[in-house]
Write a protein that holds these residues in place. Structure first.
Motif, PDB file in Angstrom:
ATOM      1  N   VAL A  56       0.824  -1.209   0.000  1.00  0.00           N
ATOM      2  CA  VAL A  56       0.000   0.000   0.000  1.00  0.00           C
ATOM      3  C   VAL A  56       0.860   1.263   0.000  1.00  0.00           C
ATOM      4  CG1 VAL A  56      -1.620   1.377   1.367  1.00  0.00           C
ATOM      5  CG2 VAL A  56      -2.016  -1.065   1.057  1.00  0.00           C
ATOM      6  N   SER A  57       0.534   2.160  -0.916  1.00  0.00           N
ATOM      7  CA  SER A  57       1.146   3.480  -0.954  1.00  0.00           C
ATOM      8  C   SER A  57       0.119   4.501  -0.486  1.00  0.00           C
ATOM      9  CB  SER A  57       1.593   3.824  -2.378  1.00  0.00           C
ATOM     10  OG  SER A  57       1.923   5.195  -2.475  1.00  0.00           O
ATOM     11  N   GLN A  58       0.527   5.386   0.412  1.00  0.00           N
ATOM     12  CA  GLN A  58      -0.382   6.428   0.886  1.00  0.00           C
ATOM     13  C   GLN A  58      -0.732   7.411  -0.232  1.00  0.00           C
ATOM     14  OE1 GLN A  58      -1.837   6.139   3.881  1.00  0.00           O
ATOM     15  NE2 GLN A  58      -0.629   4.236   3.881  1.00  0.00           N
ATOM     16  N   ASP A  59       0.009   7.342  -1.332  1.00  0.00           N
ATOM     17  CA  ASP A  59      -0.278   8.209  -2.472  1.00  0.00           C
ATOM     18  C   ASP A  59      -1.439   7.693  -3.317  1.00  0.00           C
ATOM     19  OD1 ASP A  59       1.787  10.416  -2.513  1.00  0.00           O
ATOM     20  OD2 ASP A  59       3.086   8.674  -2.312  1.00  0.00           O
ATOM     21  N   GLY A  60      -1.905   6.472  -3.037  1.00  0.00           N
ATOM     22  CA  GLY A  60      -3.090   6.001  -3.735  1.00  0.00           C
ATOM     23  C   GLY A  60      -2.927   4.680  -4.466  1.00  0.00           C
ATOM     24  N   ASP A  61      -3.954   4.363  -5.249  1.00  0.00           N
ATOM     25  CA  ASP A  61      -4.086   3.029  -5.834  1.00  0.00           C
ATOM     26  C   ASP A  61      -3.111   2.757  -6.973  1.00  0.00           C
ATOM     27  OD1 ASP A  61      -6.290   2.397  -4.130  1.00  0.00           O
ATOM     28  OD2 ASP A  61      -7.557   3.642  -5.390  1.00  0.00           O
ATOM     29  N   HIS A  62      -2.821   3.763  -7.785  1.00  0.00           N
ATOM     30  CA  HIS A  62      -1.899   3.555  -8.901  1.00  0.00           C
ATOM     31  C   HIS A  62      -0.519   3.137  -8.400  1.00  0.00           C
ATOM     32  CE1 HIS A  62      -5.023   6.204 -10.521  1.00  0.00           C
ATOM     33  NE2 HIS A  62      -4.660   5.872 -11.748  1.00  0.00           N
ATOM     34  N   LEU A  63      -0.049   3.804  -7.362  1.00  0.00           N
ATOM     35  CA  LEU A  63       1.276   3.498  -6.834  1.00  0.00           C
ATOM     36  C   LEU A  63       1.280   2.193  -6.053  1.00  0.00           C
ATOM     37  CD1 LEU A  63       1.227   6.781  -7.235  1.00  0.00           C
ATOM     38  CD2 LEU A  63       3.433   6.589  -6.092  1.00  0.00           C
ATOM     39  N   THR A  64       0.132   1.832  -5.497  1.00  0.00           N
ATOM     40  CA  THR A  64       0.010   0.535  -4.827  1.00  0.00           C
ATOM     41  C   THR A  64       0.137  -0.600  -5.849  1.00  0.00           C
ATOM     42  OG1 THR A  64      -1.354   1.464  -3.056  1.00  0.00           O
ATOM     43  CG2 THR A  64      -1.544  -0.917  -3.447  1.00  0.00           C
ATOM     44  N   THR A 123       5.256  12.526  -6.720  1.00  0.00           N
ATOM     45  CA  THR A 123       4.709  13.748  -7.321  1.00  0.00           C
ATOM     46  C   THR A 123       4.831  13.708  -8.838  1.00  0.00           C
ATOM     47  OG1 THR A 123       5.148  15.110  -5.370  1.00  0.00           O
ATOM     48  CG2 THR A 123       4.960  16.258  -7.476  1.00  0.00           C
ATOM     49  N   ALA A 124       5.996  13.314  -9.337  1.00  0.00           N
ATOM     50  CA  ALA A 124       6.205  13.237 -10.788  1.00  0.00           C
ATOM     51  C   ALA A 124       5.280  12.200 -11.415  1.00  0.00           C
ATOM     52  CB  ALA A 124       7.667  12.899 -11.083  1.00  0.00           C
ATOM     53  N   ILE A 125       5.084  11.068 -10.743  1.00  0.00           N
ATOM     54  CA  ILE A 125       4.189  10.028 -11.258  1.00  0.00           C
ATOM     55  C   ILE A 125       2.764  10.552 -11.362  1.00  0.00           C
ATOM     56  CG2 ILE A 125       3.119   7.794 -10.727  1.00  0.00           C
ATOM     57  CD1 ILE A 125       5.830   6.999  -9.441  1.00  0.00           C
ATOM     58  N   LYS A 126       2.304  11.235 -10.328  1.00  0.00           N
ATOM     59  CA  LYS A 126       0.928  11.724 -10.319  1.00  0.00           C
ATOM     60  C   LYS A 126       0.713  12.838 -11.341  1.00  0.00           C
ATOM     61  CE  LYS A 126       0.784  11.996  -5.687  1.00  0.00           C
ATOM     62  NZ  LYS A 126       0.228  12.154  -4.318  1.00  0.00           N
ATOM     63  N   LYS A 127       1.706  13.704 -11.496  1.00  0.00           N
ATOM     64  CA  LYS A 127       1.601  14.741 -12.534  1.00  0.00           C
ATOM     65  C   LYS A 127       1.534  14.103 -13.924  1.00  0.00           C
ATOM     66  CE  LYS A 127       3.803  18.771 -10.397  1.00  0.00           C
ATOM     67  NZ  LYS A 127       4.897  19.763 -10.540  1.00  0.00           N
ATOM     68  N   CYS A 128       2.336  13.072 -14.121  1.00  0.00           N
ATOM     69  CA  CYS A 128       2.344  12.382 -15.413  1.00  0.00           C
ATOM     70  C   CYS A 128       0.982  11.740 -15.687  1.00  0.00           C
ATOM     71  CB  CYS A 128       3.456  11.335 -15.425  1.00  0.00           C
ATOM     72  SG  CYS A 128       3.688  10.557 -17.033  1.00  0.00           S
ATOM     73  N   LEU A 129       0.393  11.098 -14.701  1.00  0.00           N
ATOM     74  CA  LEU A 129      -0.938  10.509 -14.861  1.00  0.00           C
ATOM     75  C   LEU A 129      -1.978  11.580 -15.183  1.00  0.00           C
ATOM     76  CD1 LEU A 129      -0.794   7.957 -11.911  1.00  0.00           C
ATOM     77  CD2 LEU A 129      -1.052   7.348 -14.317  1.00  0.00           C
ATOM     78  N   LEU A 130      -1.799  12.740 -14.598  1.00  0.00           N
ATOM     79  CA  LEU A 130      -2.744  13.834 -14.822  1.00  0.00           C
ATOM     80  C   LEU A 130      -2.724  14.326 -16.269  1.00  0.00           C
ATOM     81  CD1 LEU A 130      -4.794  15.561 -13.235  1.00  0.00           C
ATOM     82  CD2 LEU A 130      -2.908  17.106 -12.654  1.00  0.00           C
ATOM     83  N   THR A 131      -1.593  14.182 -16.964  1.00  0.00           N
ATOM     84  CA  THR A 131      -1.531  14.628 -18.364  1.00  0.00           C
ATOM     85  C   THR A 131      -2.514  13.865 -19.247  1.00  0.00           C
ATOM     86  OG1 THR A 131       0.237  13.072 -19.024  1.00  0.00           O
ATOM     87  CG2 THR A 131       0.924  15.225 -18.146  1.00  0.00           C
ATOM     88  N   GLY A 132      -2.814  12.623 -18.891  1.00  0.00           N
ATOM     89  CA  GLY A 132      -3.762  11.836 -19.673  1.00  0.00           C
ATOM     90  C   GLY A 132      -5.167  11.822 -19.091  1.00  0.00           C
TER      91      GLY A 132
END
Length: 221
Positions: A56-64, A123-132
């Motif tokens: 589990v990642s506290q950043d959410g499901d994608h990172l988990t 942070t970089a992962i989540k920003k990248c996901l946000l682009t799509g």
């Protein structure tokens, strides 16, 4: 057009070099393009939760999802290890194969080295996901419900999400329509990122809901 993916996932992959997270995004996209890797037997819910807690990642499901895949890779795709940790080996193997296929395509464009990162830049992962997926953002309202940013649909975080709190802004991978509109596979995002990545889409004057419009107007400043 060469990617065997929906356009949003292709956009995320193409954005990954800019954010320096090609390997992480390659993994997340492969998992999102495969069936759910987590097993939740009805008679062993508690055991499954305990076994899967380590991913589990506290950043959410994608990172988990990413954490589970990386550990699967480190374990050399061990079937017994999957069984003990309530992970679906067949689905993980599918994600592994999809990842290899996507990796081959992006290697033709010299975008990737296949390395497991030593430290995750969430942070970089989540920003990248946000682009799509910037069109799939929801905001928490004063009455404690989420509304999608543009069309003001009432949505709820799916009970399977690992998010242990209710962020002000969330990005979701898909909506599951049952008695409620459930957001499945969710991460938290920051309001400033919305205007960094999709300023035109989030212009406050284009938003119908008054509360959402006010929140975005404050965030834009």
């Amino acid at each position: 057009a060469e990617f065997p993916l929906e356009p949003q996932l292709s956009k995320v992959l193409l954005s990954a070099p800019k954010y320096g997270v090609v390997n992480e995004i390659l993994t997340i996209v492969a998992c999102l393009n495969s069936p759910n890797v987590f097993l939740r037997p009805k008679d062993k819910q508690a055991e499954a939760s305990d076994a899967q807690a380590k991913f589990v990642s506290q950043d959410g499901d994608h990172l988990t999802l990413m954490n589970a895949f990386f550990e699967y890779k480190r374990r050399n795709q061990d079937v017994d290890w999957c069984f003990k940790n309530y992970l679906n080996h067949r689905h993980l193997k599918s994600a592994f194969d999809v990842r290899d296929q996507l990796k081959t395509i992006i290697e033709n464009y010299k975008l990737v080295k296949d390395e497991i990162p030593l430290k995750t830049n969430s942070t970089a992962i989540k920003k990248c996901l946000l682009t799509g997926y910037f069109t799939q953002v929801a905001l928490l309202q004063k009455n404690n419900v989420y509304l999608t940013a543009k069309d003001s649909q009432v949505v709820v975080i799916h009970p399977s999400s690992v998010l242990a709190y209710r962020p002000e802004y969330v990005l979701y991978h898909e909506l599951v329509l049952t008695k409620k509109n459930y957001m499945r596979t969710v991460i938290d995002v920051k309001s400033a990122w919305l205007f960094e990545i999709a300023p035109t889409y989030f212009r406050p004057e284009t938003i119908k809901n008054i509360e959402t419009r006010k929140a975005l107007a404050l965030a834009e400043k």
